[in-house]
Design a protein around this motif. Structure first.
Motif, PDB file in Angstrom:
ATOM      1  N   UNK A 153      56.537 -20.153 -82.952  1.00 56.16           N
ATOM      2  CA  UNK A 153      57.001 -19.466 -81.731  1.00 56.16           C
ATOM      3  C   UNK A 153      55.866 -18.630 -81.135  1.00 56.16           C
ATOM      4  N   UNK A 154      55.180 -17.887 -82.012  1.00 51.40           N
ATOM      5  CA  UNK A 154      54.065 -17.045 -81.549  1.00 51.40           C
ATOM      6  C   UNK A 154      52.985 -17.914 -80.898  1.00 51.40           C
TER       7      UNK A 154
ATOM      8  N   UNK B 102      54.151 -18.900 -77.439  1.00 49.76           N
ATOM      9  CA  UNK B 102      54.171 -17.766 -76.499  1.00 49.76           C
ATOM     10  C   UNK B 102      52.739 -17.324 -76.177  1.00 49.76           C
ATOM     11  N   UNK B 103      51.887 -17.372 -77.184  1.00 48.82           N
ATOM     12  CA  UNK B 103      50.469 -17.036 -76.971  1.00 48.82           C
ATOM     13  C   UNK B 103      49.865 -17.989 -75.942  1.00 48.82           C
TER      14      UNK B 103
ATOM     15  N   UNK C  56      51.308 -17.194 -72.390  1.00 46.69           N
ATOM     16  CA  UNK C  56      50.754 -15.965 -71.790  1.00 46.69           C
ATOM     17  C   UNK C  56      49.268 -16.144 -71.475  1.00 46.69           C
ATOM     18  N   UNK C  57      48.490 -16.557 -72.466  1.00 51.42           N
ATOM     19  CA  UNK C  57      47.024 -16.556 -72.297  1.00 51.42           C
ATOM     20  C   UNK C  57      46.473 -17.756 -71.528  1.00 51.42           C
TER      21      UNK C  57
ATOM     22  N   UNK D  54      57.696 -10.496 -80.117  1.00 43.64           N
ATOM     23  CA  UNK D  54      56.573 -11.442 -80.152  1.00 43.64           C
ATOM     24  C   UNK D  54      55.659 -11.230 -78.935  1.00 43.64           C
ATOM     25  N   UNK D  55      56.278 -11.052 -77.760  1.00 43.17           N
ATOM     26  CA  UNK D  55      55.494 -10.954 -76.514  1.00 43.17           C
ATOM     27  C   UNK D  55      54.723  -9.632 -76.414  1.00 43.17           C
TER      28      UNK D  55
ATOM     29  N   UNK E 233      51.358  -9.301 -78.122  1.00 37.32           N
ATOM     30  CA  UNK E 233      50.339 -10.211 -77.554  1.00 37.32           C
ATOM     31  C   UNK E 233      49.833  -9.653 -76.227  1.00 37.32           C
ATOM     32  N   UNK E 234      50.755  -9.195 -75.384  1.00 35.01           N
ATOM     33  CA  UNK E 234      50.364  -8.685 -74.061  1.00 35.01           C
ATOM     34  C   UNK E 234      49.542  -7.406 -74.194  1.00 35.01           C
TER      35      UNK E 234
ATOM     36  N   UNK F 230      48.044  -6.312 -76.875  1.00 35.83           N
ATOM     37  CA  UNK F 230      47.017  -6.455 -77.925  1.00 35.83           C
ATOM     38  C   UNK F 230      47.159  -5.379 -79.001  1.00 35.83           C
TER      39      UNK F 230
ATOM     40  N   UNK G 128      44.918 -11.902 -83.845  1.00 31.43           N
ATOM     41  CA  UNK G 128      45.653 -11.388 -82.680  1.00 31.43           C
ATOM     42  C   UNK G 128      47.162 -11.604 -82.887  1.00 31.43           C
ATOM     43  N   UNK G 129      47.504 -12.775 -83.418  1.00 36.76           N
ATOM     44  CA  UNK G 129      48.923 -13.140 -83.536  1.00 36.76           C
ATOM     45  C   UNK G 129      49.629 -12.452 -84.705  1.00 36.76           C
TER      46      UNK G 129
ATOM     47  N   UNK H 125      52.298  -9.733 -83.881  1.00 30.42           N
ATOM     48  CA  UNK H 125      53.618 -10.279 -83.490  1.00 30.42           C
ATOM     49  C   UNK H 125      54.374 -10.738 -84.731  1.00 30.42           C
TER      50      UNK H 125
END
Lengths: 220, 280
Positions: free
Chosen positions: A199-200, A203-204, A207-208, B23-24, B27-28, B30, B242-243, B246
């Protein structure tokens, strides 16, 4: 430009699949069918390019006639489509099963069963013999060997069905169930972690790779 | 509906919404997270690090795009380590659908280190047969991979001239989304004693631990946490690190929901018991 189109297609298909979380809908169905179709086409291409061409067609073109034998065996497998001659496919199946069994029995003993049994034959007390890493001493804890031995023996007793699980055997089997449940728990925990990772990842990507470049192009 | 009933039957849409948010947001914004290096990932790193410069290392792509979020950062990090150590990379795979993906990863990292094709790395692609391929590679790699993915004969590539079988290979790094790792251990380690490190999706990781405990593999990189640990070890923070924030918040949310669900369940059971006693 090609990359941008690719990202938009990937983002669109991802959102279509995610829409199933709300309820089944035509967008989800469309994405699902696209996936099945693309996978089937890809498999056809790979079967031709990596199986038939290098292993059958090319050797035949180079006059290596011996490959005719496995080629005929392969063609015999196709008779399964025709009920009257389906029995012919049993011959190549028999060959595959025979070869695979011969390979697997020897290799599983050598590469799996014996090393794993060896790793269970540990001294009850004292540090584990398997690891000697100074980073953490968790692996070297003296209790580890005892846990491995008790876990292996009690789990094996749980799967021993020639006697009723009563008295001593019943009690030991119950301890075995606890170990099995812990293993299931660990597996389930790891599975949750894997699914969340997927899922991550999506979504990553959304977004990116999709939203941020889109936002930047709109604001500049 | 009582409060306990509501707690044990939370609407799935609420769970989806909260999970999406946890999760979001990291990430947004950071949001950083602490990465602890597991012993198994450290062992994998050490196994690569011990190899002298110029040693050939096989990378086996045994996954497809469905496992990309976990295994792509992992493979990238190990490739960076290999190129940094000037090892000779041989990319191959047992999952045909993974080959285009590993080709992209390999080319990206090779470009980063200005590595030259045929001299520092090659890509030999896929051949069907898995176990049989592994056994034949133990005798002569050319018996199965006579040409690379671009159609060049292996002997025409400088780095392959002295490489014939596993005795010329320092390590196999296999990246697993299924049972191919077992086959590597059973055939390549079992018959030829070649050193292996395994990078696995989190689903596969528990099945790979017995191999590590029996020292059938030299190290294990498990799931995204393992990938993040390896990125930390090679000092190149990337997607996995980075992940991980989340991931950590999602795990906390799931634990909270498990606790809420259990409280609701046990309180409902208690209420039912009290009700029964009252009627008797």
């Amino acid at each position: 430009m090609g990359q941008i189109i690719g990202v938009w297609i990937a983002a669109g298909l991802t959102l279509m699949i995610f829409s199933f979380l709300y309820k089944d809908n035509p967008f989800y169905k469309f994405a699902e069918h696209v996936y099945v179709g693309v996978s089937a086409a890809y498999t056809c291409f790979y079967t031709w390019d990596y199986f038939l061409m290098p292993k059958l067609i090319n050797p035949l073109l180079q006059h290596h006639w011996l490959v005719i034998i496995p080629g005929i065996f392969g063609a015999m497998m196709l008779t399964r489509w025709f009920p009257r001659s389906a029995w012919v496919s049993r011959w190549p199946i028999a060959v595959s099963v025979g070869v695979a069994s011969g390979l697997v029995v020897v290799q599983y003993m050598q590469g799996f069963v014996i090393p794993q049994i060896q790793n269970t034959l540990l001294p009850i007390a004292g540090p584990a013999v398997t690891f000697n890493n100074p980073i953490t001493n968790l692996w070297n804890h003296p209790l580890n060997n005892l846990i491995i031995i008790v876990g292996t023996v009690t789990t094996l007793v749980y799967f021993y069905f020639s006697k009723k699980h009563k008295g001593f055997i019943g009690g030991t089997a119950k301890v075995g169930i606890i170990f099995i449940m812990v293993a299931f728990g660990a597996s389930f925990g790891y599975t949750v972690m894997a699914r969340i990772s997927l899922l991550i990842g999506r979504i990553h990507f959304l977004i990116n790779d999709w939203l941020l470049p889109l936002f930047r192009s709109l604001t500049h | 509906m009582s409060i306990w009933e509501r707690m044990s039957k939370v609407d799935r849409r609420i769970i989806y919404l909260l999970l999406s948010l946890v999760v979001i947001i990291p990430i947004v914004f950071r949001i950083p997270s602490t990465i602890a290096v597991s012993e198994s990932a450290q062992m994998a790193y050490d196994a690569v690090d011990r190899l002298p410069a110029g040693t050939p290392i096989i990378f086996s792509t045994d996954f497809d795009p469905a496992s990309m979020p976990e295994l792509r950062p992992m493979m990238t990090a190990v490739l960076r380590h290999a190129f940094k150590k000037k090892l000779k990379v041989i990319m191959m795979g047992h999952w045909p659908t993974g080959i285009p993906l590993s080709t992209i990863i390999l080319e990206e990292v090779a470009q980063e280190f200005k590595a030259e094709y045929g001299v520092d790395y090659i890509n030999i692609g896929y051949r069907p047969g898995a176990g049989l391929v592994m056994i034949q590679m133990g005798r002569e790699i050319r018996s199965v991979f006579d040409i690379d993915i671009q159609g060049n004969p292996l002997d025409s590539l400088p780095m392959m001239r002295q490489v014939h079988n596993y005795s010329d290979i320092g390590l196999i790094a296999c990246f697993e989304a299924g049972a191919m790792g077992d086959i590597w251990v059973i055939y390549a380690w079992g018959r030829f004693g070649v050193n292996i490190i395994m990078g696995t999706t989190a689903v596969v990781t528990p099945d790979a631990y017995p191999y590590l405990a029996a020292r059938q593999i030299e190290g294990l990189i498990g799931g995204m946490a393992g990938a993040a640990a390896y990125e930390k070890l090679v000092e190149h923070p990337d997607k996995a690190m980075i992940r991980m924030s989340s991931q950590a918040w999602a795990h906390i949310l799931i634990i909270v929901f498990i606790i809420i669900g259990n409280i609701g369940y046990f309180m409902m059971r208690r209420a039912e018991r009290i009700k029964k006693r009252g009627t008797v």
